[in-house]
Motif scaffolding. Structure first.
Motif, mmCIF file in Angstrom:
data_model
loop_
_atom_site.group_PDB
_atom_site.id
_atom_site.type_symbol
_atom_site.label_atom_id
_atom_site.label_comp_id
_atom_site.label_asym_id
_atom_site.label_seq_id
_atom_site.Cartn_x
_atom_site.Cartn_y
_atom_site.Cartn_z
ATOM 1 N N VAL A 253 3.901 6.149 -5.438
ATOM 2 C CA VAL A 253 3.770 6.370 -6.886
ATOM 3 C C VAL A 253 2.756 7.469 -7.138
ATOM 4 O O VAL A 253 2.991 8.415 -7.911
ATOM 5 N N GLU A 254 1.644 7.400 -6.423
ATOM 6 C CA GLU A 254 0.581 8.403 -6.561
ATOM 7 C C GLU A 254 1.118 9.800 -6.218
ATOM 8 O O GLU A 254 0.869 10.775 -6.925
ATOM 9 N N LEU A 255 1.873 9.838 -5.206
ATOM 10 C CA LEU A 255 2.450 11.090 -4.727
ATOM 11 C C LEU A 255 3.366 11.686 -5.788
ATOM 12 O O LEU A 255 3.354 12.896 -6.033
ATOM 13 N N ASP A 256 4.117 10.830 -6.457
ATOM 14 C CA ASP A 256 5.028 11.273 -7.498
ATOM 15 C C ASP A 256 4.247 11.979 -8.598
ATOM 16 O O ASP A 256 4.602 13.077 -9.024
ATOM 17 N N ARG A 257 3.176 11.338 -8.982
ATOM 18 C CA ARG A 257 2.357 11.913 -10.052
ATOM 19 C C ARG A 257 1.826 13.278 -9.612
ATOM 20 O O ARG A 257 1.882 14.257 -10.353
ATOM 21 N N THR A 258 1.315 13.360 -8.504
ATOM 22 C CA THR A 258 0.769 14.595 -7.964
ATOM 23 C C THR A 258 1.818 15.689 -8.000
ATOM 24 O O THR A 258 1.535 16.825 -8.370
ATOM 25 N N ASP B 221 0.836 -1.202 0.000
ATOM 26 C CA ASP B 221 0.000 0.000 0.000
ATOM 27 C C ASP B 221 0.864 1.243 0.000
ATOM 28 O O ASP B 221 0.600 2.201 -0.732
ATOM 29 N N GLN C 168 3.857 1.569 -1.114
ATOM 30 C CA GLN C 168 4.504 1.792 -2.407
ATOM 31 C C GLN C 168 3.545 2.466 -3.367
ATOM 32 O O GLN C 168 3.894 3.426 -4.068
ATOM 33 N N LYS C 169 2.322 1.966 -3.367
ATOM 34 C CA LYS C 169 1.309 2.545 -4.260
ATOM 35 C C LYS C 169 1.148 4.020 -3.939
ATOM 36 O O LYS C 169 1.115 4.881 -4.819
ATOM 37 N N ALA C 170 1.035 4.302 -2.732
ATOM 38 C CA ALA C 170 0.826 5.678 -2.298
ATOM 39 C C ALA C 170 1.974 6.565 -2.751
ATOM 40 O O ALA C 170 1.758 7.702 -3.186
ATOM 41 N N SER D 47 2.223 17.229 -11.598
ATOM 42 C CA SER D 47 1.165 18.179 -11.957
ATOM 43 C C SER D 47 1.327 19.466 -11.159
ATOM 44 O O SER D 47 1.080 20.562 -11.672
#
Lengths: 213, 526
Positions: free
Chosen positions: B452-457, B446, B448-450, B460
């Protein structure tokens, strides 16, 4: 000079000690006053033998406490030490200090006692009417008279020391109770010598024996 | 030869009464009287002669060594000789006159020389003056002339006001004659002497407390050995007690009277006290109403020492008197019965509201039963983390299993509960178990997923920031000094400034001539 030579007393004359005038006492009297200078005149010193004996006795009495009681008290931090004359002699006796010790021994012990003995001898010989060794006795008297004053050396030394050595509280020197007695011995022997009439030595040799004692 | 032949004048006649005996004889009589008087005073000044036997003549000198009493010179040694058996020294002393009364059976003599012993430096004066002989006058009426000197000078002589007290102690420790005695850290006395009792089991230390401090010694007073540092590491923590630096070095005795006790009159001289080993022991009150109980603990009793406190709600009520071990023959369970003595009254717990004549024992049983029923249990607790020392604590554990007290057993057994340490162990084990049960792998995924999401954010977010920077540039251009907006703004401000100045002139005028509002300016009116 022969012992039988003429003396003033044999002639019934008195020599004035003040002015040298010869005079005769009033008939029946032994004493009087010089008609020239009003000096007292006697054949011999008045009551000479008796007075000499008295002084001598007093000196002899004082001689005992003078030697038994301490004459000097030395107070040091270590305590107080009282010394009699003889102890002082012993104390001073050392390989280097023995002359001083001898001086004290002579001046303070031997001379006073010698004086007392010498005077006693003179008095006894006079009273016994001895006619022997007159010249020696006369010399003895002169020696005693001369030497007497030197006995005070000890008293002077003591009083000087007591006056000078006052290093309170380290050290001080006090005169001891024997000192007045010692001074009394010296003074009394001098008085005894003074009151002795050396003419008595020769009187016995004279034909007319007169006793005023 | 006729007299008249010579011109010798007649002397003048004097009339004098002749005495046979010259007055000069007064002088030898006077000399004799003075001499005899001096002799008599000398003889009268002669005091009694005594002999004193010493072990050694060290420091003594015949003719020099003085005998002192209270600092007064009362005699001198006159001779020193060996005894017939050559083992001792016999000194002959010449005493001052009128000292006969001093020389009685229990008069004591001793040599005073410089002594440096621990707390005391005495007789320094003797370094200069040499040793002297001290004496203490006895009270006996029996005359005595031959004395044996004391080996050591007495610390306290009879003239010092104060009182002697005797202390019993099993061992001497670092005490010695002269050891100081402290009262409230004030030195008030010293040890005078000590001696082994006849049975060899204890020592009696004779102490002297100076007046006026001796009045503070009452029959209730406690003496304890205050030598060195009294350090104890117990369940109560580290305790460090000293009296003074001096007592650390040379030892000392302290005394104090418990403030709680009744006020008693000062103790008699030579009262015997116990010398306690330390202050705590000294101040343990004597048992009033001790009650023995047994507590059986199943947890470790390591660190529980005899004497460990027993408290109830933090109030000390007793102490541990015995720790033993037992094995149950049926269950083979190992346990440690701990005997405790409860004496709450001794430790200052007062009973209030008790009716006179009530049966206190029954009341106590009832009280204990009541407390047990409410969940009071004994527990071993760590008193000090530093030492690991344990103490027994009674506390309320409402969740504790029900228990009763069997009063028929002597001593009665009180219920216990496992100690804090055991409970702590159980808790830690539970925590470890829970940690083990955690789905750590799922949590990791979980996470790790979080990330990756943070990176994307974040990517932007950078775009948004760029747009923002453009807007700010535009705004910057507008407010530049040479921009149109800037010049205009400066002009406008100058205009406003001028307007404001005229307004101020008007306002000033109006303040001075408020009537001009109605009448106008005076010049215009004319």
């Amino acid at each position: 000079m022969s012992a039988a030579a003429l003396t003033a007393m044999q002639q019934g004359w008195q020599s004035c000690e003040g002015c040298g005038l010869l005079s005769r006492p009033v008939a029946g009297a032994h004493e009087g006053r010089c008609p020239r200078c009003d000096e007292e005149l006697t054949f011999r010193k008045r009551a000479s033998v008796q007075r000499t004996w008295a002084y001598l006795a007093a000196a002899a009495i004082c001689y005992v406490p003078a030697n038994v009681l301490p004459v000097l008290t030395t107070v040091t931090a270590g305590g107080r030490e009282s010394d009699t004359i003889l102890q002082g002699v012993v104390l001073l006796w050392s390989p280097t200090g023995w002359p001083l010790s001898l001086i004290v021994l002579f001046a303070s012990i031997m001379i006073p006692s010698a004086k007392i003995l010498a005077l006693a001898y003179l008095l006894i010989s006079v009273q016994r009417g001895s006619i022997e060794n007159n010249e020696q006795r006369a010399r003895l008297y002169r020696t005693v008279e001369f030497i007497g004053r030197w006995s005070m050396v000890d008293v002077f030394v003591d009083t000087f020391t007591a006056a000078l050595v006052q290093l309170q509280p380290l050290m001080s020197v006090e005169p001891g109770p024997g000192l007045p007695f010692f001074a009394a011995v010296v003074v009394l022997t001098m008085l005894a010598v003074e009151s002795f009439d050396p003419r008595f030595i020769w009187d016995a040799a004279s034909a007319n024996e007169v006793r005023y004692a | 030869m006729p007299d008249s032949d010579l011109p010798v004048p007649e002397s003048r006649r004097v009339s004098r009464k002749r005495t046979r005996l010259s007055l000069v004889w007064v002088i030898p009589i006077l000399a004799a009287v003075v001499g005899v008087w001096v002799a008599i005073t000398r003889i009268l000044a002669e005091g009694p002669t005594i002999t004193i036997t010493f072990q050694t003549a060290e420091g003594l000198e015949a003719g020099k060594t003085k005998i002192h009493y209270n600092g007064v010179d009362v005699g001198t040694l006159t001779a020193i000789r060996l005894s017939d058996d050559h083992l001792r020294v016999i000194a002959t002393g010449e005493m001052a006159p009128k000292t006969e009364g001093f020389l009685v059976d229990d008069t004591k003599f001793w040599v005073v020389s410089a002594r440096i012993s621990g707390a005391n430096v005495t007789g320094l004066g003797t370094l200069l003056s040499g040793a002297y002989i001290g004496m203490e006058i006895g009270e006996s009426k029996v005359k005595k002339r031959d004395f044996v000197a004391l080996d050591t000078p007495p610390v306290v002589t009879g003239e010092t006001p104060g009182r002697f007290f005797l202390l019993k102690t099993p061992n001497l420790g670092s005490l010695d004659a002269g050891t100081p005695i402290y009262f409230r850290r004030l030195q008030v006395g010293q040890v005078a002497s000590y001696e082994l009792d006849k049975d060899g089991q204890s020592l009696t230390v004779k102490t002297f407390v100076n007046a006026p401090y001796d009045q503070y010694v009452t029959p209730n007073t406690r003496f304890w050995d205050a030598s060195g540092i009294d350090m104890s590491l117990t369940a109560n923590g580290l305790t460090l007690r000293t009296q003074s630096v001096m007592s650390i070095l040379v030892g000392g005795i302290a005394f104090e009277t418990p403030a709680t006790g009744p006020l008693l009159p000062p103790a008699e001289a030579n009262t015997v006290f116990t010398l306690f080993s330390d202050r705590t022991t000294a101040f343990k009150l004597t048992a009033r109403d001790p009650q023995k109980f047994v507590l059986v603990f199943t947890d470790t009793v390591r660190g529980l020492s005899i004497g460990a406190p027993v408290d109830f709600h933090g109030i000390p009520v007793g102490e541990v008197v015995d720790v033993s071990a037992q094995i149950d023959a049926k269950t083979f369970q190992f346990s440690a019965p701990v005997t405790i003595v409860l004496d709450a009254m001794r430790l200052g717990v007062q009973v209030v509201g008790m009716e006179p004549g009530a049966d206190f024992a029954a009341l106590r049983r009832k009280m204990i039963d009541n407390l047990i029923a409410h969940g009071v249990r004994a527990q071993l607790r760590t008193g000090s983390l530093l030492t690991g020392a344990l103490f027994v604590a009674f506390d309320v554990f409402p969740d504790a299993p029900a228990a009763t007290v069997d009063w028929s057993r002597q001593p009665a057994e009180l219920p216990t509960i496992p100690g804090q340490l055991e409970a702590l162990e159980a808790n830690v084990a539970g925590i470890i178990k829970k940690v083990n049960e955690m789905p750590l792998k799922a949590i990791g995924d979980d996470l790790q997923k979080a990330i990756v999401e943070l990176d994307r954010t974040l990517v932007s977010a950078r775009g948004t920031l760029d747009a923002g920077r453009g807007t700010l540039d535009n705004a910057n251009r507008l407010v530049e000094p040479n921009s149109v907006l800037g010049v205009e703004l400066a002009n406008t401000l100058q205009e406003v400034s001028r307007t404001m100045r005229s307004v101020r002139v008007l306002a000033d005028y109006l303040e001075r001539h408020p009537e001009s509002l109605i009448r106008g300016k005076p010049g215009e009116a004319k």
